[in-house]
Design an enzyme around this catalytic site. Structure first.
Site, PDB file in Angstrom:
ATOM      1  N   GLU A   7     -25.695  17.708 -32.013  1.00  0.00           N
ATOM      2  CA  GLU A   7     -25.640  17.411 -30.579  1.00  0.00           C
ATOM      3  C   GLU A   7     -26.791  16.561 -30.074  1.00  0.00           C
ATOM      4  OE1 GLU A   7     -23.771  21.628 -30.577  1.00  0.00           O
ATOM      5  OE2 GLU A   7     -25.263  20.553 -31.727  1.00  0.00           O
ATOM      6  N   ASP A  80     -23.417  23.082 -32.902  1.00  0.00           N
ATOM      7  CA  ASP A  80     -23.860  24.473 -32.757  1.00  0.00           C
ATOM      8  C   ASP A  80     -22.813  25.485 -33.228  1.00  0.00           C
ATOM      9  OD1 ASP A  80     -26.293  23.725 -31.793  1.00  0.00           O
ATOM     10  OD2 ASP A  80     -25.799  24.018 -29.675  1.00  0.00           O
ATOM     11  N   ASP A  82     -21.094  27.978 -32.173  1.00  0.00           N
ATOM     12  CA  ASP A  82     -20.397  28.800 -31.185  1.00  0.00           C
ATOM     13  C   ASP A  82     -19.168  28.047 -30.694  1.00  0.00           C
ATOM     14  OD1 ASP A  82     -21.501  26.807 -29.635  1.00  0.00           O
ATOM     15  OD2 ASP A  82     -22.643  28.128 -28.323  1.00  0.00           O
ATOM     16  N   GLU A  84     -18.557  26.373 -27.940  1.00  0.00           N
ATOM     17  CA  GLU A  84     -18.825  25.041 -27.418  1.00  0.00           C
ATOM     18  C   GLU A  84     -19.136  24.062 -28.549  1.00  0.00           C
ATOM     19  OE1 GLU A  84     -18.744  23.807 -24.214  1.00  0.00           O
ATOM     20  OE2 GLU A  84     -17.785  25.693 -23.707  1.00  0.00           O
ATOM     21  N   TYR A 296     -30.496  30.526 -33.311  1.00  0.00           N
ATOM     22  CA  TYR A 296     -29.654  30.033 -32.220  1.00  0.00           C
ATOM     23  C   TYR A 296     -29.771  30.928 -30.998  1.00  0.00           C
ATOM     24  CZ  TYR A 296     -25.723  27.802 -29.916  1.00  0.00           C
ATOM     25  OH  TYR A 296     -24.935  27.116 -29.028  1.00  0.00           O
ATOM     26  N   ARG A 298     -27.909  31.084 -28.073  1.00  0.00           N
ATOM     27  CA  ARG A 298     -26.762  31.533 -27.270  1.00  0.00           C
ATOM     28  C   ARG A 298     -26.001  32.555 -28.084  1.00  0.00           C
ATOM     29  NH1 ARG A 298     -27.252  26.126 -25.778  1.00  0.00           N
ATOM     30  NH2 ARG A 298     -27.558  25.858 -23.529  1.00  0.00           N
ATOM     31  N   HIS A 343     -23.306  36.225 -33.730  1.00  0.00           N
ATOM     32  CA  HIS A 343     -24.516  35.675 -34.336  1.00  0.00           C
ATOM     33  C   HIS A 343     -25.605  36.733 -34.381  1.00  0.00           C
ATOM     34  CE1 HIS A 343     -22.561  32.270 -32.049  1.00  0.00           C
ATOM     35  NE2 HIS A 343     -22.398  31.933 -33.306  1.00  0.00           N
TER      36      HIS A 343
END
Length: 869
Positions: A7, A80, A82, A84, A296, A298, A343
């Site tokens: 990203e 990432d 997740d 998103e 990570y 989130r 996670h």
């Protein structure tokens, strides 16, 4: 070389360092595609077909990736780990296929890693997979829901409730929490109660404090001492009796550490300990993650990888010794509703490295890393052990008993490293240390004190407690907490004061409107259940289009029902719903909605073009009575319809009044010849309680003439305008950092500010070279120099400019002489001391309204890596 896409450029740089020259690592800069912000981007009639568009800023990034693929036909998506991140990978693949940058023989793989370390990245490269379409479909469902709610509900608000900006699937529910809490506070009726404490002493002269718990042989409840009379009787009862120690009971106790951080608890603790907002916290955490320092950020999981647990235990043993290490590792289970635990917790990637060893230059990153490192180690440390002691002191007839409590720390355990903050702390009596006290010994009375108390309303939410409440209700997810809490502030539905969230008029009205016409869709249970269904899509247990179809069927019908609503009907409904709040019953039984000014009109809620609300008289314009939105008696309602008289000037009454846009001062009264007498609003930061005649006249006499400009002779003025304090020369306006400077600024400073404004857009002007450098201010710091001004040489320190006395040569000026000139100049400007100016100026500059607006507007269109709900 295979093309690896992540990203952000910071993440790309870190990963490139681990993969070496055999890979080309590029950044997508967040999402590359989104739904165009116009009607029709999601089509419910075509099975919720979604029309995606590559953003203008993203086209160059997609082209760069396509160009790289032309040299190496191998694409690795490493966004990432997740929902998103999965969506960004899917969007990238779709966009590149549309450009035909991905051919039939192009291998496309997806890799994920929870930490950006060499071992995690290289291990992920050995285990590629395909894009997880169940995660993508969960993203599609959420994005479509947010679009359908926003683009169908927001226009209803615009038409029916002037000034309202938007509504959202999660943001409106979050706003409801804040508004309902505020209404609880306003409706709260404080109840009086008393307590009695006694200062006692042992035979050895050591003092301790005890609280009355038994009176008349009966255990006291909170409200048993209801008034001062009852409290005084209790004091007399204690004073009239001899006291001795009835019992001493010591019990061992222990405290276990808190679990390691997940997204919500990290945001809460950063808010408690550092006052950091949710967005600020996540921004700092993102940079720490991209630099490879933490896992990570989130996540709603609190478990830790086995190898990380062992690394934490090794670090604890090395730093603090074996006594601080429990026999077996601690295991944590998430208690939050809907926790996915996809996670690990948020933890350091290297347990041996504390914040000092990383040498982080950014203060936010340094503080946050220190917090994460300490919390992680503490979570695997031994419990704190203490001894809690309870002492009862009473009279021989058992009519009076007082209790003292305290504790002694026997072993600090995890507290040596870290202790969790608290949101709203009360008195912690267990924290007291008690002297040596033996059962049966007398207790000497050295003072008996009654204390009056009132019950307190529930506290306003902070960002931390709001996120905690959302998590408890199952509303939102780790990736959305920060954006949702930020959005309601950016929409000006909520403001933050002293770290507390307070609803604005707009936010309150939007909430009442939605509760009356769309109650189901701002319901806590409905929103949480919808989150469950979206999670079922992630798990592959529901079809995403079926979930959307069921939602849309009922939601579109609710939208259609409001099409015939008129604004007057909506306002009357809001008046009806809020009547107990806006117009509470009067003690004398008179009509609470009768206008107190004309005695004929009825009071009701009105909306202004600005979107604010106020209470006005139905006899307008004959009767111009207004008061602030809210119940009477709130925020200056004591001013009354004719204002508060501050004094007289030149035969005119100077009054302080309360208008629909806030407090203002006025000269004289409205007449036929002058229907609008001179008025001036109170500047931001000026409290109405501090306004006297002198300050009112300062405001009413604005703009203030400073003098004629030395170059063209045109008048230079200072005033307060729509965008704050300013100086004006012709058509040129230049902002001033603080309101007080409007009343003190001289020509040298004004010309300097105007010149700085003139140079903007043409590059920053080089600072004038000092005629003489005198050194630092001896009390407050900051350079003091002698400069050449338009009116001759002068001494400059911060924003204070002091002209040199006639005949004084710049070379003869000493530091002591300069400080004296600065103090004299500051005194003339009405300031107590020049040294006090420095921190005040910085504080005001940091809160400059114009800068804040500019930042907000600039940040809004940016593509975020995570979707706002």
């Amino acid at each position: 070389m295979p093309v690896v896409v992540v990203e952000s450029p910071a993440k790309a740089k870190t990963i490139n360092k681990y993969l070496g020259d055999n890979y080309t690592v590029l950044a997508s800069y967040g999402h590359v595609r989104d739904l165009p912000p116009k009607d029709g981007s999601v089509d419910p009639e075509q099975n919720f077909e979604m029309k995606w568009e590559v953003g203008t800023d993203s086209r160059k990034h997609v082209k760069a990736i396509a160009d790289a693929l032309a040299d190496d036909n191998n694409l690795i998506l490493a966004t990432d780990p997740d929902r998103e991140g999965e969506a960004i990978s899917w969007h990238l693949e779709e966009a590149l296929r549309k450009r035909k940058a991905i051919k039939k023989d192009t291998p496309v793989s997806r890799v994920v890693f929870n930490a950006i370390t060499k071992s995690a990245v290289t291990e992920a490269m050995k285990n590629p997979r395909q894009v997880d379409m169940e995660l993508v479909e969960a993203y599609l469902a959420r994005r479509a829901l947010d679009y359908l709610v926003g683009f169908n509900l927001s226009p209803v608000l615009w038409r029916k409730l002037p000034g309202a900006k938007s509504a959202g699937r999660v943001q409106s529910v979050c706003l409801r929490l804040i508004v309902e809490r505020e209404m609880e506070i306003e409706a709260f009726d404080p109840r009086e109660y008393w307590s009695v404490k006694a200062l006692l002493a042992t035979p050895r002269g050591q003092e301790f404090e005890a609280r009355l718990t038994v009176m008349g042989g009966k255990k006291l409840d909170k409200f048993d001492l209801a008034n001062e009379t009852a409290a005084e009787m209790a004091v007399q009862a204690i004073n009239s009796r001899d006291l001795s120690v009835v019992s001493v009971e010591a019990k061992p106790a222990s405290r276990n550490p808190s679990a390691p951080f997940m997204t919500s608890t990290l945001q809460q603790e950063a808010s408690r300990k550092f006052g950091m907002g949710a967005r600020q916290t996540m921004s700092a955490a993102q940079r720490l993650y991209e630099a490879g320092h933490i896992t990570y950020m989130r996540t709603d999981g609190i478990d830790m990888a086995p190898e990380a647990v062992m690394a934490a235990r090794d670090a604890i043993k090395d730093r603090y010794g074996a006594d601080y290490l429990p026999k077996s590792p601690r295991m944590y289970k998430n208690k939050a509703k809907n926790a996915q635990e996809a996670h690990e917790c948020i933890r350091p990637t290297d347990m041996t490295r504390d914040a000092a060893s990383l040498r982080l230059s950014e203060p936010d990153q340094r503080k946050l890393y220190d917090l994460i490192w300490k919390r992680t180690l503490a979570s695997q440390m031994e419990a704190a052990r203490m001894e809690r002691t309870t002492v009862d002191v009473g009279s021989r007839d058992e009519q009076v008993v007082l209790r003292a409590t305290g504790q002694v720390m026997l072993f600090d355990g995890f507290i040596r490293v870290y202790e969790e903050g608290r949101d709203d702390t009360g008195d912690d009596e267990d924290g007291n240390r008690l002297p040596q006290i033996a059962e049966g010994e007398p207790a000497e009375k050295r003072g008996v004190t009654p204390e009056q108390h009132f019950t307190q309303p529930p506290p306003r939410y902070t960002e931390a407690t709001l996120v905690k409440r959302m998590e408890e209700l199952g509303i939102g997810r780790p990736s959305t907490y920060a954006s949702v809490v930020t959005t309601i502030q950016d929409r000006e539905y909520v403001r933050k004061e002293k770290n507390r969230l307070i609803p604005e008029d707009k936010g309150r009205l939007v909430t009442v409107f939605l509760l009356n016409y769309f109650r189901k869709y701002v319901g806590y249970e409905f929103t949480a259940n919808l989150e469950d269904e979206l999670d079922d899509i992630t798990a592959g247990n529901r079809d995403w289009q079926d979930v959307l179809a069921r939602f849309w069927r009922e939601f579109s019908a609710a939208i259609a029902e409001t099409s015939e609503l008129r604004i007057t009907e909506v306002l009357e409904k809001i008046n009806e719903v809020l009547e107990p709040h806006l117009f509470p019953a009067k003690e004398d039984g008179s009509d609470p909605r009768l206008c107190p000014n004309c005695g004929q009109g009825r009071l009701s809620m009105r909306t202004a073009r600005s979107g604010g609300a106020f209470i006005g008289c139905s006899n307008y314009p004959e009767c111009r009575f207004t008061r602030p939105f809210g119940p009477p008696g709130v925020e200056g309602d004591e001013i009354g319809p004719d204002g508060k008289l501050l004094g007289e000037d030149q035969g005119d009454a100077i009054t302080l009044r309360k208008g629909r846009f806030g407090p203002y001062v006025q000269r004289g009264e409205a007449t036929e010849e002058q229907p609008k007498p001179p008025r001036a609003s109170l500047p931001k930061g000026w409290a109405q309680d501090d306004i006297d005649l002198e300050k009112a006249l300062l405001l009413l006499n604005l703009p203030r003439e400073i003098g004629h400009h030395p170059e063209d002779g045109e008048l230079v003025e200072a005033g307060i305008g729509r965008y704050g304090p300013y100086v004006k020369h012709g058509r040129v306006y230049a902002n001033l950092p603080e309101v007080d400077e409007v009343f003190t600024i001289g020509m040298n400073r004004a010309v300097e500010v105007l010149a700085q404004k003139a140079t903007r857009g043409r590059g920053r002007a080089a600072p004038a070279k000092p005629l003489k450098e005198l050194g630092e201010h001896p009390e407050s710091g900051g350079a003091i120099n002698v400069l050449d001004g338009r009116y001759g040489p002068y001494v400059k320190w911060e924003k204070v400019n002091a002209t040199l006395p006639k005949g004084t040569e710049p070379g003869d000026v000493t530091l002591e002489m300069a400080v004296q000139l600065i103090e004299e100049k500051a005194a003339k400007g009405g300031k107590k001391k020049a040294a006090a100016k420095k921190p005040a100026a910085k504080k005001t500059a940091a809160k400059k309204p114009a800068a804040k607006k500019a930042t907000t507007k600039k940040a809004a269109p940016k593509k975020a890596a995570k979707t706002e709900e």
